[in-house]
Design a protein around this motif. Structure first.
Motif, mmCIF file in Angstrom:
data_model
loop_
_atom_site.group_PDB
_atom_site.id
_atom_site.type_symbol
_atom_site.label_atom_id
_atom_site.label_comp_id
_atom_site.label_asym_id
_atom_site.label_seq_id
_atom_site.Cartn_x
_atom_site.Cartn_y
_atom_site.Cartn_z
ATOM 1 N N SER A 1 113.276 25.290 29.853
ATOM 2 C CA SER A 1 112.730 24.334 28.875
ATOM 3 C C SER A 1 113.825 23.857 27.958
ATOM 4 O O SER A 1 114.867 24.495 27.816
ATOM 5 C CB SER A 1 111.628 24.995 28.032
ATOM 6 O OG SER A 1 110.467 25.196 28.776
ATOM 7 N N SER B 1 98.395 32.262 38.833
ATOM 8 C CA SER B 1 99.295 32.713 37.766
ATOM 9 C C SER B 1 100.192 31.568 37.339
ATOM 10 O O SER B 1 100.406 30.613 38.086
ATOM 11 C CB SER B 1 100.144 33.890 38.252
ATOM 12 O OG SER B 1 100.959 33.494 39.330
ATOM 13 N N GLU C 1 103.620 30.709 34.249
ATOM 14 C CA GLU C 1 104.531 31.303 33.278
ATOM 15 C C GLU C 1 105.097 30.224 32.371
ATOM 16 O O GLU C 1 105.224 29.058 32.764
ATOM 17 C CB GLU C 1 105.679 32.020 34.003
ATOM 18 C CG GLU C 1 106.500 31.107 34.875
ATOM 19 C CD GLU C 1 107.616 31.837 35.612
ATOM 20 O OE1 GLU C 1 107.890 31.484 36.760
ATOM 21 O OE2 GLU C 1 108.187 32.756 35.034
ATOM 22 N N SER C 2 105.428 30.628 31.161
ATOM 23 C CA SER C 2 106.102 29.751 30.219
ATOM 24 C C SER C 2 106.976 30.625 29.345
ATOM 25 O O SER C 2 106.486 31.304 28.452
ATOM 26 C CB SER C 2 105.094 28.972 29.371
ATOM 27 O OG SER C 2 105.771 28.185 28.406
ATOM 28 N N SER D 1 96.592 30.928 48.435
ATOM 29 C CA SER D 1 97.477 31.607 47.473
ATOM 30 C C SER D 1 98.935 31.395 47.856
ATOM 31 O O SER D 1 99.788 31.166 47.001
ATOM 32 C CB SER D 1 97.166 33.101 47.440
ATOM 33 O OG SER D 1 95.890 33.322 46.888
ATOM 34 N N LEU E 1 99.965 27.895 46.841
ATOM 35 C CA LEU E 1 100.159 27.734 45.406
ATOM 36 C C LEU E 1 101.413 28.444 44.927
ATOM 37 O O LEU E 1 102.003 28.061 43.914
ATOM 38 C CB LEU E 1 98.934 28.266 44.655
ATOM 39 C CG LEU E 1 97.658 27.446 44.847
ATOM 40 C CD1 LEU E 1 96.466 28.170 44.233
ATOM 41 C CD2 LEU E 1 97.803 26.065 44.227
ATOM 42 N N ASP E 2 101.817 29.482 45.635
ATOM 43 C CA ASP E 2 103.038 30.206 45.277
ATOM 44 C C ASP E 2 104.243 29.659 46.003
ATOM 45 O O ASP E 2 105.313 30.265 45.972
ATOM 46 C CB ASP E 2 102.886 31.702 45.607
ATOM 47 C CG ASP E 2 101.907 32.380 44.656
ATOM 48 O OD1 ASP E 2 101.347 33.431 45.027
ATOM 49 O OD2 ASP E 2 101.679 31.845 43.560
ATOM 50 N N ILE F 1 95.093 24.581 37.114
ATOM 51 C CA ILE F 1 95.287 25.599 36.082
ATOM 52 C C ILE F 1 96.702 25.514 35.552
ATOM 53 O O ILE F 1 96.983 25.800 34.400
ATOM 54 C CB ILE F 1 94.965 27.003 36.634
ATOM 55 C CG1 ILE F 1 93.455 27.170 36.791
ATOM 56 C CG2 ILE F 1 95.516 28.082 35.721
ATOM 57 C CD1 ILE F 1 93.054 28.497 37.385
ATOM 58 N N GLY F 2 97.630 25.072 36.375
ATOM 59 C CA GLY F 2 99.026 25.018 35.988
ATOM 60 C C GLY F 2 99.338 24.001 34.923
ATOM 61 O O GLY F 2 100.408 24.009 34.337
ATOM 62 N N SER G 1 106.838 23.142 30.293
ATOM 63 C CA SER G 1 106.372 24.307 29.569
ATOM 64 C C SER G 1 105.623 25.288 30.440
ATOM 65 O O SER G 1 105.615 26.465 30.182
ATOM 66 C CB SER G 1 105.437 23.884 28.424
ATOM 67 O OG SER G 1 106.144 23.142 27.474
ATOM 68 N N MET G 2 104.951 24.815 31.450
ATOM 69 C CA MET G 2 104.102 25.698 32.220
ATOM 70 C C MET G 2 104.170 25.316 33.674
ATOM 71 O O MET G 2 104.085 24.153 34.034
ATOM 72 C CB MET G 2 102.653 25.585 31.728
ATOM 73 C CG MET G 2 101.701 26.604 32.302
ATOM 74 S SD MET G 2 102.139 28.299 31.916
ATOM 75 C CE MET G 2 101.900 28.317 30.175
ATOM 76 N N LYS G 3 104.335 26.280 34.521
ATOM 77 C CA LYS G 3 104.396 25.978 35.937
ATOM 78 C C LYS G 3 103.858 27.177 36.692
ATOM 79 O O LYS G 3 103.841 28.289 36.185
ATOM 80 C CB LYS G 3 105.835 25.692 36.355
ATOM 81 C CG LYS G 3 106.754 26.876 36.103
ATOM 82 C CD LYS G 3 108.166 26.580 36.509
ATOM 83 C CE LYS G 3 109.042 27.801 36.239
ATOM 84 N NZ LYS G 3 110.428 27.590 36.605
ATOM 85 N N PRO G 4 103.416 26.968 37.939
ATOM 86 C CA PRO G 4 103.017 28.110 38.757
ATOM 87 C C PRO G 4 104.201 29.051 38.914
ATOM 88 O O PRO G 4 105.334 28.616 39.051
ATOM 89 C CB PRO G 4 102.631 27.492 40.097
ATOM 90 C CG PRO G 4 102.348 26.075 39.792
ATOM 91 C CD PRO G 4 103.240 25.709 38.643
ATOM 92 N N SER G 5 103.909 30.320 38.888
ATOM 93 C CA SER G 5 104.984 31.294 38.935
ATOM 94 C C SER G 5 105.789 31.150 40.208
ATOM 95 O O SER G 5 105.241 31.072 41.299
ATOM 96 C CB SER G 5 104.404 32.707 38.878
ATOM 97 O OG SER G 5 103.751 32.889 37.665
#
Lengths: 343, 194
Positions: free
Chosen positions: A56, A301, A303-304, B11, B14-15, B46-47, B119-123
């Protein structure tokens, strides 16, 4: 060829000294961390800091911490483009609130005293809280030894990547209150739980009336002490009643313990459980209804920075875990989450 | 194919761990399984839940305690019908099927990728690679599935709102009941528009 025997007799002494030194450094590291917790509340300061999350853009903020008539106040102001108005924090503990290091924490972290460094032009001591397993991040602190302020803080994952970090680029202390002064969180801004904790601990020390700084402590009578004790017990009973949950953990990852089951309020039939190992915390949100019959092996899942989120279904409930711990820890906590059944 | 296998394939997708063969198989299964289609879009979106807040931070008092008040004032997304922008095609000539399938797969991927900001992304996933792998023409995609995706926009917005509320609650309550470093700084950085 025989080894030089004159050194063999010295070897146990060297080993003992090494062990003592390591222990002494650990104790020094713990002492400095504890000092950091206490010192920050007696300072008036301002500074600029940079907050960086993995993958980021860095973000810059300005922070001001003041004490007015014994009440702490804090203002945080984003400095980047498109930033909004300054925000007044609900808790003045935005910089550093670290639990006093307990034996339980030392079972999962080793605390090491590092070398001296410099941040924002100020010398600071590096302290490492090194995890003893893969269930938590390595935490690196750089603490100003004079003021006890956390000048730099990093969370590092198992791949040795810094997932989150903040550091001051500018820091100024204006005033330091005497150690004997009592300082209270701003009542208008404090969260319900935070204020209760501080109010209870303060009431135990001084008369419930005299809670402002610079005033002399009022004498505590036996009647006052009894009243405080009764009030504390009643609050504890109510809290236990509010915190009742049919969910429990068997087991939790090493070092973690459940500390709250209400999280302050229940929203739309959801439960909010909090577990912590002293340095990292995880919130577990439990919601019923939407996922009955759905596949319980599917997992989402994201993460951030240091924050990980995991969502999965269990027993017809949607479980969402949020915490500053690695994803594998969220998976383990989820696996240990169980629901009590009434027979 | 059992439900367990389908979920495992989803799954893996998505991963970002799906092979090309598995991806094609997943798209084939999506044509036949409405529930799998629903699940794919739901989990993909959700991501996007931690995208930056577009409004200025103007709360002057009790910032963290005000987060819940602000969220309570937001409209209930579940009651808002999002306008369907995916074209409905009742008849599907042979030449149109790949394009329609492309549109559906692209819409899922586009929403997942565009709303996955820094800021946010799938792991463990690369958003660009994810988009490229998903945006491929699907063979013989049943166009009727497009209509079935309408309720997903309602559910996805609700999921987004809920997870954002969870993160705000965590930053607020975990920081006050436990010990944590810089909870307010985290909250401010998540909320500020950058």
């Amino acid at each position: 060829m025989l080894p030089n025997t004159k050194f063999i007799g010295v070897l146990p002494i060297v080993l003992a000294a090494s062990f003592y030194t390591t222990s002494a450094y650990a104790e020094d590291a713990i002492s400095l961390l504890n000092h950091m917790n206490e010192a920050i509340h007696k300072l008036e300061y301002s500074g600029k800091l940079v907050f960086i999350k993995k993958d980021s853009e860095p973000k810059t903020l300005e922070i001001e911490h003041s004490i007015d008539a014994g009440v702490e106040k804090e203002m945080i102001r984003p400095l980047d483009a498109n930033s909004g108005e300054p925000v007044e924090a609900s808790s003045p503990f935005s910089l550093n609130t670290v639990a006093r290091v307990t034996p339980e924490m030392q079972e999962v972290y080793s605390f090491d005293l590092g070398s001296m460094s410099k941040v924002a032009g100020r010398p600071c001591r590096i302290i490492i809280a090194r995890p003893k397993d893969r269930k938590r991040y390595l935490q690196k602190y750089c603490i100003d030894e004079e003021w006890g302020v956390l000048l730099q803080y990093s969370l590092i994952n198992q791949q040795r990547e810094t997932v989150e970090r903040f550091m001051f680029t500018d820091f100024t202390v204006y005033q330091k209150l005497p150690d004997s002064s009592n300082v209270q969180v701003a009542s208008a801004n404090a969260t319900a739980v935070g204020a209760e904790k501080i109010a209870v601990s303060a009431a135990k020390m001084v008369s419930p009336v005299a809670l402002t700084a610079t005033q002399a402590k009022a004498p505590v009578t036996a009647e006052v002490e009894d009243a405080i004790l009764v009030e504390t017990i009643e609050k504890k009973k109510q809290k236990e009643k509010d915190n009742y949950s049919e969910w429990f953990f068997d087991p939790l990852p090493a070092g973690f313990k459940m500390i709250s089951t209400a999280g302050g309020e229940k929203v739309k039939g959801e439960e909010h459980i909090i577990v912590t190992d002293g340095l990292g915390s995880v919130s577990i949100f439990i919601m019923k209804g939407e996922e009955e019959g759905k596949d319980e092996k599917a997992q989402s899942s994201m993460e951030s920075g240091a924050l990980n989120i995991l969502t999965q279904v269990k027993d017809g409930y949607t479980i969402t875990l949020v915490g500053e711990v690695p994803k594998v820890t969220l998976q383990d906590i989820f696996a240990g989450l169980k629901r009590a059944t009434i027979k | 194919m059992t439900n367990t296998t389908k979920t495992e394939m989803l799954s893996a997708f998505l991963d970002n761990e799906s092979s090309e063969f598995e991806l094609r198989r997943l798209l084939d299964e999506i044509q036949k399984d409405e529930e799998l289609l629903h699940k794919t879009a739901q989990y993909s979106l959700i991501g996007e839940v931690m995208r930056n807040d577009q409004s200025k931070v103007t709360v002057k008092n009790d910032f963290l305690a005000g987060i819940h008040t602000r969220l309570e004032d937001e409209p209930v997304y579940g009651e808002v019908q999002v306008k369907d922008t995916i074209p409905k095609v009742k008849t599907s000539p042979a030449w149109l099927r790949p394009a329609a399938g492309f549109a559906l797969a692209a819409s899922i991927a586009a929403v997942a990728v565009v709303n996955l900001d820094s800021s946010m992304k799938p792991s463990g996933s690369d958003a660009a690679q994810l988009a490229q792998r998903v945006v491929q023409p699907a063979q013989n995609m049943i166009v009727a599935k497009v209509a079935a995706s309408q309720p997903l926009f309602k559910a996805n917005a609700a999921i987004r709102s809920r997870v954002q509320r969870y993160v705000n609650s965590h930053l607020k309550y975990a920081s006050s009941t436990t010990t944590s470093i810089m909870p307010t700084i985290r909250a401010v950085s998540y909320a500020t528009k950058y």
